[in-house]
Design an enzyme around this catalytic site. Structure first.
Site, PDB file in Angstrom:
ATOM      1  N   ASN A 107     -10.979  -2.753  -5.058  1.00 21.61           N
ATOM      2  CA  ASN A 107     -10.220  -1.868  -5.967  1.00 21.61           C
ATOM      3  C   ASN A 107     -10.881  -1.704  -7.339  1.00 21.61           C
ATOM      4  OD1 ASN A 107      -6.952  -2.920  -4.696  1.00 21.61           O
ATOM      5  ND2 ASN A 107      -8.127  -1.095  -4.176  1.00 21.61           N
ATOM      6  N   ASP A 131       0.826  -1.216   0.000  1.00 22.18           N
ATOM      7  CA  ASP A 131       0.000   0.000   0.000  1.00 22.18           C
ATOM      8  C   ASP A 131       0.861   1.267   0.000  1.00 22.18           C
ATOM      9  OD1 ASP A 131      -2.343   1.422  -0.016  1.00 22.18           O
ATOM     10  OD2 ASP A 131      -2.729   1.216   2.136  1.00 22.18           O
TER      11      ASP A 131
HETATM   12  C1  IPE Z   1      -5.464  -2.729  -0.106  1.00 22.83           C
HETATM   13  O1  IPE Z   1      -5.079  -1.416  -0.348  1.00 22.83           O
HETATM   14  C2  IPE Z   1      -5.425  -3.515  -1.366  1.00 22.83           C
HETATM   15  C3  IPE Z   1      -4.120  -3.676  -1.979  1.00 22.83           C
HETATM   16  C4  IPE Z   1      -2.966  -3.305  -1.485  1.00 22.83           C
HETATM   17  C5  IPE Z   1      -4.140  -4.343  -3.244  1.00 22.83           C
HETATM   18  P1  IPE Z   1      -6.160  -0.243  -0.484  1.00 22.83           P
HETATM   19  O2  IPE Z   1      -5.388   1.011  -0.612  1.00 22.83           O
HETATM   20  O3  IPE Z   1      -7.122  -0.560  -1.540  1.00 22.83           O
HETATM   21  O4  IPE Z   1      -6.880  -0.326   0.926  1.00 22.83           O
HETATM   22  P2  IPE Z   1      -7.920   0.646   1.640  1.00 22.83           P
HETATM   23  O5  IPE Z   1      -9.114   0.730   0.792  1.00 22.83           O
HETATM   24  O6  IPE Z   1      -7.248   1.975   1.804  1.00 22.83           O
HETATM   25  O7  IPE Z   1      -8.185   0.025   2.953  1.00 22.83           O
HETATM   26  C1  IPE Z   2      -1.532   0.256  -3.339  1.00 19.19           C
HETATM   27  O1  IPE Z   2      -1.321   1.614  -3.367  1.00 19.19           O
HETATM   28  C2  IPE Z   2      -1.796  -0.333  -4.693  1.00 19.19           C
HETATM   29  C3  IPE Z   2      -3.158  -0.852  -4.867  1.00 19.19           C
HETATM   30  C4  IPE Z   2      -4.114  -0.807  -3.987  1.00 19.19           C
HETATM   31  C5  IPE Z   2      -3.451  -1.459  -6.141  1.00 19.19           C
HETATM   32  P1  IPE Z   2      -2.533   2.646  -3.380  1.00 19.19           P
HETATM   33  O2  IPE Z   2      -2.912   2.898  -4.789  1.00 19.19           O
HETATM   34  O3  IPE Z   2      -3.636   2.175  -2.504  1.00 19.19           O
HETATM   35  O4  IPE Z   2      -1.839   3.931  -2.760  1.00 19.19           O
HETATM   36  P2  IPE Z   2      -2.477   4.946  -1.717  1.00 19.19           P
HETATM   37  O5  IPE Z   2      -2.989   4.139  -0.568  1.00 19.19           O
HETATM   38  O6  IPE Z   2      -3.560   5.675  -2.426  1.00 19.19           O
HETATM   39  O7  IPE Z   2      -1.334   5.813  -1.329  1.00 19.19           O
HETATM   40 MG    MG Z   3      -4.052   2.422  -0.535  1.00 12.41          MG
END
Ligand code: IPE
Ligand code: IPE
Ligand code: MG
Length: 245
Positions: A67, A19
Site C-alpha cells: 500500500n 477491503d
Molecule cells: C489489502 O487490500 C490490504 C489491506 C486491506 C490493508 P488491497 O486493496 O491493498 O489489496 P489488493 O492490492 O487489491 O490485493
Molecule cells: C481497503 O480499501 C483499505 C486499504 C487497503 C488501506 P481499498 O482502499 O483497498 O478499497 P478498494 O479496494 O480500492 O475498493
Molecule cells: Mg482494495
C-alpha cells in the site's frame, strides 16, 4: 444480540482484510478517502462485537507493505486516520481492557505515528482483555524472509542450531510469535485473494469471503461470518469419522 452463535465454538483469533473502501466511496461519487473514513466506523463496530464476544485476538489488516505504492495523498490520509485513531481512541480501548499490538515493518511509519503506536502498546501492555493486533506496513513474504534471515544470522554466530528448526520454532521468529494462528480470516469486498497477509499463519485458517464492502461491514455482517465459521468442520487433515470418534 448474539443469536445463533455457540459461545463454546467461537474462534480464538479472527483476522480481517478490510477491503473495499475506495469502491464504497466511488459508488457514492465521493473521493476514496471518504471510504476510508467511513471504514473507521466498521473498525469500531467490529472491535466492539469481538470484545463483547470474548474473542481473544482480532487482527486487522490496515495497511500493507504494498500500500506504500498508492498515491502519496492517499497514503498521507491513511496515516492521518491512523494518527487520529491512536490519539483519540487508545484511552477508550485501554479502559475496556484491550491490549494493542502491531505486526509489520512499523518502523517505516512516519515518526510521530510510530511513537504513538509504541505508546499505545506500552500503555495497554498489562491488559488482559482482547488483543487488538494492527497489521501495518505488513507483508507476509517479507515477514517470512526476515525470519529466515534472523535464523541464518543466529546460526552463523553459533547461537541457534539449525537442527532445532521445526514449524513451531520457525514461528517464534515471526511477528505473531506470541499469538495463536487465525482460526477465521475474513475478507470483504469480493476479492478472492490473500494479498500477502499472514501467509505462514493461515495454513489451516478458515477463509470467509463476502462481497460486502468494508464500510458496510458492521455488527450483523460480522456475526454472520462467525455463524458461517461455526457451521464448518475443521479436519486438519483427518477424516470426519476420526473427529467424531
Ligand atoms: C489489502 O487490500 C490490504 C489491506 C486491506 C490493508 P488491497 O486493496 O491493498 O489489496 P489488493 O492490492 O487489491 O490485493
Ligand atoms: C481497503 O480499501 C483499505 C486499504 C487497503 C488501506 P481499498 O482502499 O483497498 O478499497 P478498494 O479496494 O480500492 O475498493
Ligand atoms: Mg482494495
Amino acid at each position: 444480540m448474539f443469536e445463533g452463535l455457540d459461545p463454546a465454538k467461537l474462534p480464538q483469533h479472527v483476522a480481517i482484510i478490510m477491503d473495499g473502501n475506495g469502491r464504497w466511496a466511488k459508488a457514492r461519487h465521493l473521493p476514496r478517502i471518504m471510504g476510508h473514513r467511513e471504514g473507521m466506523k466498521s473498525v469500531r463496530a467490529v472491535v466492539e462485537v469481538a470484545r463483547k464476544l470474548g474473542i481473544k485476538v482480532l487482527t486487522l489488516y490496515a495497511f500493507s507493505k504494498e500500500n506504500w505504492q498508492r498515491p502519496p495523498e492517499e497514503v498521507s490520509f491513511l496515516m492521518r486516520l491512523l494518527r487520529e485513531y491512536l490519539e483519540k481512541e487508545v484511552e477508550e480501548l485501554h479502559q475496556k481492557g484491550i491490549r494493542v499490538k502491531a505486526i509489520g515493518e512499523i518502523e517505516l511509519l512516519p515518526d510521530e505515528i510510530y511513537r504513538l503506536l509504541l505508546g499505545a502498546m506500552e500503555r495497554t501492555r498489562a491488559n488482559k482483555g482482547m488483543i487488538l493486533n494492527l497489521a501495518l506496513s505488513y507483508g507476509g513474504r517479507a515477514e517470512i524472509v526476515n525470519a529466515a534471515k534472523e535464523i541464518a544470522r543466529l546460526a552463523k554466530e553459533g547461537r541457534f542450531d539449525p537442527e532445532e528448526l521445526d514449524e513451531m520454532s520457525f514461528a517464534t521468529f515471526l511477528y505473531t510469535r506470541d499469538l495463536p494462528d487465525p482460526d477465521l480470516l475474513i475478507r470483504t469486498s469480493g476479492e478472492l485473494r490473500l494479498s500477502n497477509f499472514l501467509l505462514y499463519q493461515c495454513a489451516y485458517t478458515e477463509l470467509y469471503f463476502t462481497p460486502t464492502l468494508w464500510p458496510d461491514f458492521r455488527e450483523e455482517e460480522f456475526l454472520e461470518a462467525l455463524r458461517d465459521y461455526q457451521r464448518r468442520e475443521r479436519r486438519f487433515g483427518k477424516t470426519s469419522e476420526q473427529l467424531r470418534g
